[in-house]
Design a protein around this motif. Structure first.
Motif, PDB file in Angstrom:
ATOM      1  N   TRP A 150       0.798  -1.228   0.000  1.00 31.22           N
ATOM      2  CA  TRP A 150       0.000   0.000   0.000  1.00 31.22           C
ATOM      3  C   TRP A 150       0.835   1.287   0.000  1.00 31.22           C
ATOM      4  O   TRP A 150       0.301   2.355  -0.204  1.00 31.22           O
ATOM      5  CB  TRP A 150      -0.982   0.006   1.160  1.00 31.22           C
ATOM      6  CG  TRP A 150      -0.352  -0.183   2.497  1.00 31.22           C
ATOM      7  CD1 TRP A 150       0.274   0.757   3.263  1.00 31.22           C
ATOM      8  CD2 TRP A 150      -0.267  -1.397   3.238  1.00 31.22           C
ATOM      9  NE1 TRP A 150       0.739   0.217   4.426  1.00 31.22           N
ATOM     10  CE2 TRP A 150       0.412  -1.113   4.448  1.00 31.22           C
ATOM     11  CE3 TRP A 150      -0.711  -2.702   3.012  1.00 31.22           C
ATOM     12  CZ2 TRP A 150       0.663  -2.080   5.405  1.00 31.22           C
ATOM     13  CZ3 TRP A 150      -0.463  -3.667   3.971  1.00 31.22           C
ATOM     14  CH2 TRP A 150       0.209  -3.354   5.143  1.00 31.22           C
ATOM     15  N   THR A 151       2.136   1.184   0.217  1.00 33.11           N
ATOM     16  CA  THR A 151       2.978   2.393   0.191  1.00 33.11           C
ATOM     17  C   THR A 151       3.587   2.645  -1.181  1.00 33.11           C
ATOM     18  O   THR A 151       4.276   3.650  -1.371  1.00 33.11           O
ATOM     19  CB  THR A 151       4.116   2.284   1.227  1.00 33.11           C
ATOM     20  OG1 THR A 151       4.910   1.131   0.930  1.00 33.11           O
ATOM     21  CG2 THR A 151       3.561   2.184   2.639  1.00 33.11           C
ATOM     22  N   ASP A 152       3.356   1.767  -2.132  1.00 34.67           N
ATOM     23  CA  ASP A 152       3.958   1.930  -3.459  1.00 34.67           C
ATOM     24  C   ASP A 152       3.391   3.151  -4.188  1.00 34.67           C
ATOM     25  O   ASP A 152       2.217   3.497  -3.996  1.00 34.67           O
ATOM     26  CB  ASP A 152       3.725   0.681  -4.308  1.00 34.67           C
ATOM     27  CG  ASP A 152       4.689  -0.440  -3.964  1.00 34.67           C
ATOM     28  OD1 ASP A 152       5.348  -0.350  -2.913  1.00 34.67           O
ATOM     29  OD2 ASP A 152       4.775  -1.405  -4.746  1.00 34.67           O
ATOM     30  N   SER A 205      -6.521  -3.751   0.777  1.00 33.94           N
ATOM     31  CA  SER A 205      -5.506  -3.966   1.814  1.00 33.94           C
ATOM     32  C   SER A 205      -6.102  -3.832   3.209  1.00 33.94           C
ATOM     33  O   SER A 205      -5.787  -4.625   4.108  1.00 33.94           O
ATOM     34  CB  SER A 205      -4.356  -2.967   1.643  1.00 33.94           C
ATOM     35  OG  SER A 205      -3.701  -3.153   0.410  1.00 33.94           O
ATOM     36  N   ASP A 229      -4.071   5.658   7.688  1.00 32.27           N
ATOM     37  CA  ASP A 229      -3.801   7.078   7.426  1.00 32.27           C
ATOM     38  C   ASP A 229      -3.917   7.397   5.941  1.00 32.27           C
ATOM     39  O   ASP A 229      -4.383   8.479   5.565  1.00 32.27           O
ATOM     40  CB  ASP A 229      -2.408   7.459   7.931  1.00 32.27           C
ATOM     41  CG  ASP A 229      -2.340   7.605   9.441  1.00 32.27           C
ATOM     42  OD1 ASP A 229      -3.412   7.647  10.081  1.00 32.27           O
ATOM     43  OD2 ASP A 229      -1.208   7.667   9.978  1.00 32.27           O
ATOM     44  N   LEU A 230      -3.501   6.470   5.099  1.00 36.24           N
ATOM     45  CA  LEU A 230      -3.602   6.681   3.657  1.00 36.24           C
ATOM     46  C   LEU A 230      -5.061   6.743   3.214  1.00 36.24           C
ATOM     47  O   LEU A 230      -5.432   7.547   2.362  1.00 36.24           O
ATOM     48  CB  LEU A 230      -2.859   5.579   2.909  1.00 36.24           C
ATOM     49  CG  LEU A 230      -1.333   5.585   3.063  1.00 36.24           C
ATOM     50  CD1 LEU A 230      -0.736   4.321   2.457  1.00 36.24           C
ATOM     51  CD2 LEU A 230      -0.724   6.820   2.421  1.00 36.24           C
ATOM     52  N   LEU A 280      -6.102   0.406  -1.571  1.00 31.54           N
ATOM     53  CA  LEU A 280      -6.090   0.660  -0.129  1.00 31.54           C
ATOM     54  C   LEU A 280      -7.256  -0.023   0.574  1.00 31.54           C
ATOM     55  O   LEU A 280      -7.106  -0.544   1.686  1.00 31.54           O
ATOM     56  CB  LEU A 280      -6.129   2.167   0.135  1.00 31.54           C
ATOM     57  CG  LEU A 280      -4.910   2.974  -0.328  1.00 31.54           C
ATOM     58  CD1 LEU A 280      -5.152   4.462  -0.117  1.00 31.54           C
ATOM     59  CD2 LEU A 280      -3.644   2.524   0.393  1.00 31.54           C
ATOM     60  N   ALA A 327      -0.488   3.116   9.527  1.00 30.59           N
ATOM     61  CA  ALA A 327       0.053   3.725   8.301  1.00 30.59           C
ATOM     62  C   ALA A 327      -0.885   3.519   7.122  1.00 30.59           C
ATOM     63  O   ALA A 327      -1.073   4.422   6.293  1.00 30.59           O
ATOM     64  CB  ALA A 327       1.430   3.145   7.995  1.00 30.59           C
ATOM     65  N   LEU A 328      -1.487   2.346   7.032  1.00 30.02           N
ATOM     66  CA  LEU A 328      -2.455   2.051   5.975  1.00 30.02           C
ATOM     67  C   LEU A 328      -3.727   2.869   6.167  1.00 30.02           C
ATOM     68  O   LEU A 328      -4.245   3.480   5.224  1.00 30.02           O
ATOM     69  CB  LEU A 328      -2.768   0.554   5.972  1.00 30.02           C
ATOM     70  CG  LEU A 328      -3.909   0.072   5.089  1.00 30.02           C
ATOM     71  CD1 LEU A 328      -3.678   0.426   3.630  1.00 30.02           C
ATOM     72  CD2 LEU A 328      -4.090  -1.443   5.258  1.00 30.02           C
TER      73      LEU A 328
END
Length: 202
Positions: free
Chosen positions: A124-126, A137, A153-154, A134, A150-151
Motif C-alpha cells: 500500500w505504500t507503493d 488492503s 492514514d492513507l 487501499l 500507516a495504511l
C-alpha cells in the motif's frame, strides 16, 4: 485424508453464522476449477465480505468519492489466490503468493487491472496506489481485527481530499467503522479455521 469437493462447496456457498456474502460466481467457479483449499475459499469469502462493507460505507459517507466498487470486491475475492500455488503460505508467513496470484489470474483470462490486487494487497505504500488498492488492503487486515495505522492514514487522506472535511473528522468516522468491523473478527476467524488447508481430491 484429502477433503472432497463438498468441503470446498460449503466454504463457498453455505451460510455461516453470522452470514457472509458469497464470492462473485466467476471467482467461485475459478476456485473450484483450481481445486483450491477450502480454507483459502473461506478466507477469501471473509475478506470479500469485509471489503463489501468498507466500500458500501465509503460510498455512503462520501457521495462524491470516485471508487470502483466492483474492482474492490473482485480484488478482495482474489487477493490471496496465489496460495493455491504456494499452499504453505495458508498457515505460515510468505509473500510468494502475491506475484504468483497475479500471474495465475492473468493466465485464466482476468484483465491485468483486476489481477493486480493479488500482487498489490501488501504494497500500500507503493507509488500509484489507488483507493481501491487501499480498501482491499484494509479489508485484508481488519477482517481479523488487525489495525495498521500507516495504511489507515492513507485511506483517511483520500477521504479528507474527497470530502473537504477536517482530517480529524474523517479519522474518527473511519476509526468507528473499523472498530465495528473488527468486532466480528472472532466469528470470521472461527469460520476460516473450520476448513482444511488441504486441496480437494481430484
Amino acid at each position: 485424508m484429502r477433503p472432497s469437493d463438498d468441503e470446498l462447496s460449503r466454504a463457498l456457498h453455505d451460510p455461516p453464522d453470522p452470514p457472509l456474502h458469497p464470492l462473485p460466481q466467476a471467482v467461485a467457479d475459478l476456485l473450484c476449477a483450481l481445486a483450491a483449499p477450502p480454507r483459502l475459499a473461506a478466507h477469501l469469502r471473509a475478506v470479500h465480505d469485509v471489503a463489501r462493507q468498507l466500500v458500501t460505507w465509503a460510498e455512503g459517507h462520501c457521495a462524491g468519492l470516485a471508487v470502483d466498487r466492483e474492482a474492490v470486491l473482485f480484488g478482495a475475492a482474489t487477493h490471496d489466490i496465489g496460495k493455491v500455488v504456494h499452499p504453505a503460505e495458508l498457515s505460515g508467513p510468505g509473500s510468494l503468493h502475491e506475484e504468483a496470484g497475479r500471474e495465475l489470474l492473468v493466465a485464466h483470462g482476468i484483465a491485468p487491472e483486476l489481477a493486480r490486487f493479488a500482487a498489490t494487497h501488501a504494497m500500500w505504500t507503493d507509488p500509484g496506489v489507488t483507493l481501491e488498492d487501499l480498501l482491499v488492503s484494509t479489508a485484508d487486515k481488519v477482517w481479523k481485527n488487525k489495525r495498521v495505522p500507516a495504511l489507515e492514514d492513507l485511506v483517511v487522506a483520500r477521504l479528507t481530499e474527497a470530502t473537504g472535511r477536517p482530517r480529524w473528522e474523517e479519522f474518527l468516522a473511519f476509526d468507528e467503522l473499523l472498530e465495528d468491523l473488527g468486532a466480528g473478527a472472532d466469528h470470521r476467524l472461527a469460520y476460516q479455521a473450520s476448513f482444511t488447508t488441504t486441496r480437494p481430491a481430484p
